[in-house]
Scaffold this active site. Sequence first.
Site, PDB file in Angstrom:
ATOM      1  CE  LYS A   1      -7.369  -0.326   6.068  1.00 45.48           C
ATOM      2  NZ  LYS A   1      -8.085  -0.119   4.724  1.00 45.48           N
TER       3      LYS A   1
ATOM      4  CB  CYS B   1      -3.726   3.321  -1.726  1.00 45.50           C
ATOM      5  SG  CYS B   1      -4.979   4.375  -1.297  1.00 45.50           S
TER       6      CYS B   1
ATOM      7  CG  HIS C   1      -1.950   1.119   1.418  1.00 46.43           C
ATOM      8  ND1 HIS C   1      -1.382   2.064   1.766  1.00 46.43           N
ATOM      9  CD2 HIS C   1      -3.256   1.146   1.289  1.00 46.43           C
ATOM     10  CE1 HIS C   1      -2.652   2.935   2.010  1.00 46.43           C
ATOM     11  NE2 HIS C   1      -3.742   2.270   1.445  1.00 46.43           N
TER      12      HIS C   1
ATOM     13  CD  GLN D   1      -6.494  -4.728   4.096  1.00 48.02           C
ATOM     14  OE1 GLN D   1      -7.373  -5.453   4.557  1.00 48.02           O
ATOM     15  NE2 GLN D   1      -6.697  -3.590   3.591  1.00 48.02           N
TER      16      GLN D   1
ATOM     17  CG  ASP E   1       0.924  -2.114   6.144  1.00 49.11           C
ATOM     18  OD1 ASP E   1      -0.203  -2.180   7.301  1.00 49.11           O
ATOM     19  OD2 ASP E   1       0.610  -1.366   5.208  1.00 49.11           O
TER      20      ASP E   1
HETATM   21  N1  PLP Z   1      -1.729  -0.322   4.749  1.00 54.42           N
HETATM   22  C1  PLP Z   1      -2.543  -1.264   4.036  1.00 54.42           C
HETATM   23  C2  PLP Z   1      -2.337  -2.666   3.728  1.00 54.42           C
HETATM   24  C3  PLP Z   1      -3.903  -0.929   3.744  1.00 54.42           C
HETATM   25  O1  PLP Z   1      -4.868  -1.753   3.494  1.00 54.42           O
HETATM   26  C4  PLP Z   1      -4.174   0.464   4.215  1.00 54.42           C
HETATM   27  C5  PLP Z   1      -5.685   1.034   3.706  1.00 54.42           C
HETATM   28  O2  PLP Z   1      -6.346   0.765   3.087  1.00 54.42           O
HETATM   29  C6  PLP Z   1      -3.331   1.404   5.115  1.00 54.42           C
HETATM   30  C7  PLP Z   1      -1.989   0.642   5.075  1.00 54.42           C
HETATM   31  C8  PLP Z   1      -3.771   2.529   5.391  1.00 54.42           C
HETATM   32  O3  PLP Z   1      -4.565   2.576   6.486  1.00 54.42           O
HETATM   33  P1  PLP Z   1      -5.116   3.863   7.126  1.00 54.42           P
HETATM   34  O4  PLP Z   1      -5.578   5.011   6.166  1.00 54.42           O
HETATM   35  O5  PLP Z   1      -6.257   3.420   8.104  1.00 54.42           O
HETATM   36  O6  PLP Z   1      -4.161   4.503   7.944  1.00 54.42           O
END
Ligand code: PLP
Length: 414
Positions: free
Chosen positions: A234, A372, A131, A211, A208
């Site tokens: 999430k 993203c 992401h 997910q 990260d």
């Molecule tokens: N990393 C991953 C794998 C994501 O799916 C997301 C959100 O879609 C994020 C980071 C960013 O999360 P947030 O916008 O809640 O900070």
Amino acid sequence: MNAQPTPPTVFDVQRVRADFPLLTRSVHGKPLVYFDNANTSQKPASVIEAMDEHYRRHNANVARAVHQLGEESTAAYEGARDKLARFINAPSRDELILTSGTTQSINLVAYSYALPGLKSGDTILTTVMEHHANIVPWQLVAARSGATVKAAPIDERGELDVEQYIAMLTPEVKLACVAHVSNVLGTVNPVREIARECRKRGIPLLVDGSQAVPHRPVDVQALGCDFYAVTGHKMLGPTGTGALWAKREHLEAMPPFFGGGDMIREVRFNGTTFADVPHKFEAGTPNIAGFVGLSAAIDYYDSLGFEAIHTWEQQLLAYATERLREVPGLRIFGEAAQKEPVISFLLEGAQASDMATLLDLQGVAVRSGHHCAHPLMQFYGVPATLRASLAFYNTREEIDAFVVALLKVRKLLM
Ligand code: PLP
């Protein structure tokens, strides 16, 4: 006497659905099929009610008041830290920084941990499937320091080329990064193995976990990483909540990122001293009610248990994949051996955004776009995909309704 085999536990999805008020609504006159869970999950009534109760009965600022309400709010907020620490098996609650989500968590590591030590010639290693939250912060600090960001490749099935990732762990790498689970492909990455290789080379690893935490039990100690970022919305919690877990040695060495109230010991114009971890990273008034909701979300996961959740979600993933394969001209992106219930796809000859709009008219909420993850789209040579991302409160009947809607849309567009 022969021991009787334990009967398989049945996941009572209808009972679970009754806990999620939003799932009863309709959209464009059709029953809602919510398949955009990787974007944000729906919230059980217990989360909504916990926040409502907080504002009705306990609302006050944290850490600043000695009155009863202030104590209650502080206890609730700090209680969320305890729950989150246990949820990911952090060795200490003090190693958990409460943030607004993964984006803030990763930026905290980028600016407070990475940037002060980075110099020209250093590298930050990430992967092609990340992401943007696990790419762009590294690019920003690399641009300031003269460091370089490199990305480990993946294969056509959407699996990380682990051998190549490990080969790229050269002495120039000052920080390695990887998603536990891809938000586009659902791929589960072998974090333990990567962490082991990083440790051998003395390279810290950031994971990260955005997910991963909604779908599987996470144990940061067993994973063996240095930093683990999560986002609350999430995982049944409110938006604007999340956390960063980091090893204490890193947190002690990191300077504060935001300055302001609540993160200091003493402020003087000739030298300010800072609060201990974790509070030195939590300047200003936090999202107190949000963390009250996130606590309730963790209680909800505990009430179901990840074993039951995982079994049900894997059944849904297998069924959805099988049903989607029946749709002529449909291509699935991401067929890793280990996947969470996220399916990206395209229909030959149709634009992802047109399809998402037409599916919405059938009551089906899926995401279309680059998710993203521009570098991943570039890898597959497509500008966008559709993504159906499932949660444990989804059903086989919803998958059937989704396939019927897809076939209708296909007819309209062909
Ligand atoms: N990393 C991953 C794998 C994501 O799916 C997301 C959100 O879609 C994020 C980071 C960013 O999360 P947030 O916008 O809640 O900070």
